[in-house]
Design an enzyme around this catalytic site. Sequence first.
Site, PDB file in Angstrom:
ATOM      1  N   GLU A   5      45.590  35.766  55.860  1.00 53.46           N
ATOM      2  CA  GLU A   5      44.668  33.673  56.173  1.00 53.46           C
ATOM      3  C   GLU A   5      45.900  33.219  54.580  1.00 53.46           C
ATOM      4  O   GLU A   5      45.880  33.333  53.850  1.00 53.46           O
ATOM      5  CB  GLU A   5      43.728  34.022  55.234  1.00 53.46           C
ATOM      6  CG  GLU A   5      42.797  32.499  54.614  1.00 53.46           C
ATOM      7  CD  GLU A   5      41.151  32.978  54.176  1.00 53.46           C
ATOM      8  OE1 GLU A   5      40.580  31.501  53.497  1.00 53.46           O
ATOM      9  OE2 GLU A   5      41.101  33.410  53.997  1.00 53.46           O
ATOM     10  N   ASP A  74      43.032  39.563  37.604  1.00 57.99           N
ATOM     11  CA  ASP A  74      43.440  38.641  37.880  1.00 57.99           C
ATOM     12  C   ASP A  74      43.695  38.232  36.411  1.00 57.99           C
ATOM     13  O   ASP A  74      41.634  38.683  36.109  1.00 57.99           O
ATOM     14  CB  ASP A  74      42.308  37.779  37.672  1.00 57.99           C
ATOM     15  CG  ASP A  74      42.355  35.964  37.724  1.00 57.99           C
ATOM     16  OD1 ASP A  74      43.614  35.476  36.385  1.00 57.99           O
ATOM     17  OD2 ASP A  74      41.900  34.896  38.328  1.00 57.99           O
ATOM     18  N   ASP A  76      42.918  36.348  32.205  1.00 60.70           N
ATOM     19  CA  ASP A  76      42.889  34.878  31.439  1.00 60.70           C
ATOM     20  C   ASP A  76      42.629  34.674  30.539  1.00 60.70           C
ATOM     21  O   ASP A  76      41.500  35.904  29.551  1.00 60.70           O
ATOM     22  CB  ASP A  76      41.635  34.178  32.480  1.00 60.70           C
ATOM     23  CG  ASP A  76      42.069  32.188  32.172  1.00 60.70           C
ATOM     24  OD1 ASP A  76      42.507  32.143  31.479  1.00 60.70           O
ATOM     25  OD2 ASP A  76      41.932  32.181  33.711  1.00 60.70           O
ATOM     26  N   VAL A 131      47.836  36.355  33.587  1.00 58.38           N
ATOM     27  CA  VAL A 131      48.560  36.676  34.643  1.00 58.38           C
ATOM     28  C   VAL A 131      47.921  37.155  36.146  1.00 58.38           C
ATOM     29  O   VAL A 131      46.411  37.638  35.724  1.00 58.38           O
ATOM     30  CB  VAL A 131      49.515  38.430  33.957  1.00 58.38           C
ATOM     31  CG1 VAL A 131      50.211  37.187  32.890  1.00 58.38           C
ATOM     32  CG2 VAL A 131      48.671  39.037  33.103  1.00 58.38           C
TER      33      VAL A 131
END
Length: 402
Positions: A5, A74, A76, A131
């Site tokens: 996807e 993830d 942040d 990152v």
Amino acid sequence: FPRREFSMTIEPTPGNEVYIRYQSFLSQEELTSAIMKRRPTKIDIGAVFNYPPKDNKSLPSGKLQTQERELVFDIDLTDYDGVRNCGCEGAKICPRCWTFMGMAMEVMDEGLRQDFGFEHVAWFYSGRRGVHCWVCDDGARKLTNEARSAVATYFEVNLGSDKNKGFRLSSPLHPMLSRAYKILDPQFAACVLPEEGHGLLATPASWTKLLLTLPEAALSVAKKMGERWGSTKDRSTPQEKWRELKAALMSFIGKGSNAKKVPKTLSNTDRIRIEQWPVETVFKYTYPRLDINVSKMQNHLLKSPFCVHPKTGRVCVPIEVDDFQTFDPFRVPTLAQLMRELDEYEVERGDKDEAVAYDWQKTSLKEPFEQFQKKFLVPLMNEERRMQREERERKAAIVGDF
């Protein structure tokens, strides 16, 4: 590839974002054609399904199922707003708070490799304030949602909240957390304590604030340190103050080289709290803050490596954990820079260089992409070929076809 996807975010009119999910393509050329036609502001990558995702509307309900997907993380900087004393918040970053990302990467990378045995771990700059981690081992890609959740939860530490400022670590400390502390403590001392960092032990006001977070049973230590550091004779650096404070706490509970007689009023619970306080303080500022929902589901999207962040124009380039100190998020290639470099290349050399087959080789992306290819893609593909060869040999052995 045809069952992977891709999601595209397009902006038909400024400020009007449209998300197009369940896109899939038969070939790289078809994907390239779709990108050029739709001109997305962002490209996300999802899972590999049992059918091409683009056929989802023609399939019976529930028929389209995820088969595999890289294990992703993830991190942040917005989740560090409560401990960023550099003046940054939200999407804003600076060199002082960017160091938090390096600390998080080192802890996570070590844990993924040492505790789970993963080898193919790639880190990318998100393009703005964080990152992304892609774990691409075959075993990681095949993990169920329950297993992904277990891996993500393994790294999760409850660092408290705005309403509940305090948090407690278990005792004895889990080996993974002990290793994380050994990684983070020196960086905490170098990057968080001094004035050029976040100033946690740089001024009387800041060290008084920190000392007030000591357990109540250790208030005598806090008073002693406050008086010593407030003296006009004191010339100790923030790093020296931190070492002195930790040594004083250990001595107070009867541990360390200068152990003293433990006060009779000090309970075992108090001793544990005092011993854990330095670890909890370091973790409060530096331990990885994961967006855990990103990691839990095979069907979760994550921004594609090497795409351009729509807000900053910066390219999501790879980051080597060992070379984090030399990585500058403000100097990564931008879309405008790449366009300028392509134009300059065409003016200076045209099509004369036969060794250049792709446009990215004419730009600042050449070095990061070639390094990524050499250090990550080639070993990953070699591993895939080895596994495919072993599987063929296994099947041949079963049927006697040697």
